[in-house]
Write a protein that holds these residues in place. Structure first.
Motif, PDB file in Angstrom:
ATOM      1  N   VAL A 149      15.376 -48.130-136.397  1.00  0.00           N
ATOM      2  CA  VAL A 149      15.792 -47.274-137.515  1.00  0.00           C
ATOM      3  C   VAL A 149      14.719 -47.286-138.595  1.00  0.00           C
ATOM      4  N   LYS A 150      14.163 -48.445-138.849  1.00  0.00           N
ATOM      5  CA  LYS A 150      13.163 -48.586-139.904  1.00  0.00           C
ATOM      6  C   LYS A 150      11.860 -47.848-139.582  1.00  0.00           C
ATOM      7  N   MET A 151      11.680 -47.481-138.323  1.00  0.00           N
ATOM      8  CA  MET A 151      10.492 -46.714-137.958  1.00  0.00           C
ATOM      9  C   MET A 151      10.582 -45.274-138.460  1.00  0.00           C
ATOM     10  N   PHE A 152      11.802 -44.800-138.667  1.00  0.00           N
ATOM     11  CA  PHE A 152      12.009 -43.402-139.023  1.00  0.00           C
ATOM     12  C   PHE A 152      12.493 -43.194-140.457  1.00  0.00           C
ATOM     13  N   ILE A 153      12.861 -44.281-141.126  1.00  0.00           N
ATOM     14  CA  ILE A 153      13.375 -44.198-142.493  1.00  0.00           C
ATOM     15  C   ILE A 153      12.532 -45.110-143.374  1.00  0.00           C
ATOM     16  N   SER A 154      12.073 -44.573-144.482  1.00  0.00           N
ATOM     17  CA  SER A 154      11.233 -45.377-145.376  1.00  0.00           C
ATOM     18  C   SER A 154      12.065 -46.425-146.107  1.00  0.00           C
ATOM     19  N   GLN A 155      11.388 -47.436-146.623  1.00  0.00           N
ATOM     20  CA  GLN A 155      12.072 -48.476-147.388  1.00  0.00           C
ATOM     21  C   GLN A 155      12.752 -47.877-148.614  1.00  0.00           C
ATOM     22  N   GLN A 156      12.133 -46.882-149.235  1.00  0.00           N
ATOM     23  CA  GLN A 156      12.755 -46.246-150.397  1.00  0.00           C
ATOM     24  C   GLN A 156      14.051 -45.538-150.015  1.00  0.00           C
ATOM     25  N   GLN A 157      14.062 -44.902-148.849  1.00  0.00           N
ATOM     26  CA  GLN A 157      15.281 -44.243-148.389  1.00  0.00           C
ATOM     27  C   GLN A 157      16.379 -45.280-148.129  1.00  0.00           C
ATOM     28  N   LEU A 158      15.995 -46.418-147.562  1.00  0.00           N
ATOM     29  CA  LEU A 158      16.965 -47.498-147.343  1.00  0.00           C
ATOM     30  C   LEU A 158      17.487 -48.022-148.677  1.00  0.00           C
ATOM     31  N   ASN A 159      16.580 -48.231-149.626  1.00  0.00           N
ATOM     32  CA  ASN A 159      16.992 -48.709-150.943  1.00  0.00           C
ATOM     33  C   ASN A 159      17.950 -47.725-151.605  1.00  0.00           C
ATOM     34  N   ASP A 160      17.661 -46.434-151.466  1.00  0.00           N
ATOM     35  CA  ASP A 160      18.552 -45.410-152.022  1.00  0.00           C
ATOM     36  C   ASP A 160      19.923 -45.454-151.349  1.00  0.00           C
ATOM     37  N   LEU A 161      19.932 -45.649-150.040  1.00  0.00           N
ATOM     38  CA  LEU A 161      21.194 -45.753-149.302  1.00  0.00           C
ATOM     39  C   LEU A 161      21.995 -46.957-149.783  1.00  0.00           C
ATOM     40  N   TYR A 162      21.344 -48.131-149.879  1.00  0.00           N
ATOM     41  CA  TYR A 162      22.028 -49.337-150.350  1.00  0.00           C
ATOM     42  C   TYR A 162      22.592 -49.110-151.754  1.00  0.00           C
ATOM     43  N   HIS A 163      21.804 -48.482-152.612  1.00  0.00           N
ATOM     44  CA  HIS A 163      22.240 -48.222-153.984  1.00  0.00           C
ATOM     45  C   HIS A 163      23.450 -47.294-154.003  1.00  0.00           C
ATOM     46  N   ASP A 164      23.367 -46.187-153.280  1.00  0.00           N
ATOM     47  CA  ASP A 164      24.451 -45.209-153.284  1.00  0.00           C
ATOM     48  C   ASP A 164      25.746 -45.807-152.723  1.00  0.00           C
ATOM     49  N   GLU A 165      25.632 -46.563-151.643  1.00  0.00           N
ATOM     50  CA  GLU A 165      26.818 -47.191-151.049  1.00  0.00           C
ATOM     51  C   GLU A 165      27.387 -48.259-151.983  1.00  0.00           C
ATOM     52  N   GLY A 166      26.512 -49.015-152.631  1.00  0.00           N
ATOM     53  CA  GLY A 166      26.961 -50.037-153.576  1.00  0.00           C
ATOM     54  C   GLY A 166      27.675 -49.431-154.771  1.00  0.00           C
ATOM     55  N   VAL A 167      27.111 -48.373-155.318  1.00  0.00           N
ATOM     56  CA  VAL A 167      27.738 -47.692-156.463  1.00  0.00           C
ATOM     57  C   VAL A 167      29.113 -47.168-156.065  1.00  0.00           C
ATOM     58  N   ALA A 168      29.220 -46.620-154.874  1.00  0.00           N
ATOM     59  CA  ALA A 168      30.512 -46.101-154.405  1.00  0.00           C
ATOM     60  C   ALA A 168      31.540 -47.231-154.281  1.00  0.00           C
ATOM     61  N   ALA A 169      31.108 -48.387-153.771  1.00  0.00           N
ATOM     62  CA  ALA A 169      32.028 -49.520-153.607  1.00  0.00           C
ATOM     63  C   ALA A 169      32.462 -50.092-154.953  1.00  0.00           C
ATOM     64  N   LEU A 170      31.618 -49.977-155.972  1.00  0.00           N
ATOM     65  CA  LEU A 170      31.921 -50.513-157.303  1.00  0.00           C
ATOM     66  C   LEU A 170      32.688 -49.534-158.191  1.00  0.00           C
ATOM     67  N   LYS A 171      32.802 -48.297-157.776  1.00  0.00           N
ATOM     68  CA  LYS A 171      33.343 -47.234-158.625  1.00  0.00           C
ATOM     69  C   LYS A 171      34.713 -47.578-159.220  1.00  0.00           C
ATOM     70  N   ASP A 172      35.667 -47.960-158.398  1.00  0.00           N
ATOM     71  CA  ASP A 172      37.022 -48.212-158.893  1.00  0.00           C
ATOM     72  C   ASP A 172      37.071 -49.447-159.787  1.00  0.00           C
ATOM     73  N   ALA A 173      36.316 -50.486-159.442  1.00  0.00           N
ATOM     74  CA  ALA A 173      36.283 -51.692-160.273  1.00  0.00           C
ATOM     75  C   ALA A 173      35.693 -51.377-161.643  1.00  0.00           C
ATOM     76  N   ARG A 174      34.635 -50.603-161.660  1.00  0.00           N
ATOM     77  CA  ARG A 174      34.017 -50.219-162.936  1.00  0.00           C
ATOM     78  C   ARG A 174      34.981 -49.384-163.773  1.00  0.00           C
ATOM     79  N   ALA A 175      35.710 -48.490-163.122  1.00  0.00           N
ATOM     80  CA  ALA A 175      36.668 -47.651-163.850  1.00  0.00           C
ATOM     81  C   ALA A 175      37.770 -48.501-164.482  1.00  0.00           C
ATOM     82  N   LEU A 176      38.272 -49.499-163.749  1.00  0.00           N
ATOM     83  CA  LEU A 176      39.296 -50.388-164.299  1.00  0.00           C
ATOM     84  C   LEU A 176      38.777 -51.151-165.515  1.00  0.00           C
ATOM     85  N   LEU A 177      37.577 -51.692-165.408  1.00  0.00           N
ATOM     86  CA  LEU A 177      37.006 -52.451-166.520  1.00  0.00           C
ATOM     87  C   LEU A 177      36.706 -51.544-167.709  1.00  0.00           C
TER      88      LEU A 177
END
Length: 96
Positions: A47-75
């Motif tokens: 997978v890493k042969m076809f996706i740049s590290q920046q694209q992976l970092n963006d994916l991790y960030h976007d998925e992390g933000v989505a997982a934190l969304k409801d917790a952040r809203a509660l706080l």
């Protein structure tokens, strides 16, 4: 006092956030809340042969933000200040 709240977007993790909110009046000192979401790394080298590290970092960030969304809203709604963090790796090791 510092509180680390690992959050994966599940109802159980949101229950922990609600508990911190409910207990905030009982703390005698300011509370520093840190939300943490840990993303599992993309393990396949192919997978890493076809996706740049920046694209992976963006994916991790976007998925992390989505997982934190409801917790952040509660706080936010409760007026509790916090910082959020997104880690990548083995959840247990990253949390520790």
């Amino acid at each position: 006092m510092k509180i680390l709240l690992p959050v994966d977007g599940s109802e159980n993790s949101l229950r922990a956030v609600r508990h911190v909110i409910a207990m905030k009046e009982q703390y005698r000192e300011p509370v520093e809340v840190h939300l943490l979401n840990v993303q599992l790394p993309v393990a396949s080298g192919a997978v890493k042969m076809f996706i740049s590290q920046q694209q992976l970092n963006d994916l991790y960030h976007d998925e992390g933000v989505a997982a934190l969304k409801d917790a952040r809203a509660l706080l936010d709604q409760a007026g509790v200040s916090y910082r959020h963090h997104i880690g990548v790796g083995d959840p247990a090791g990253t949390i520790v």
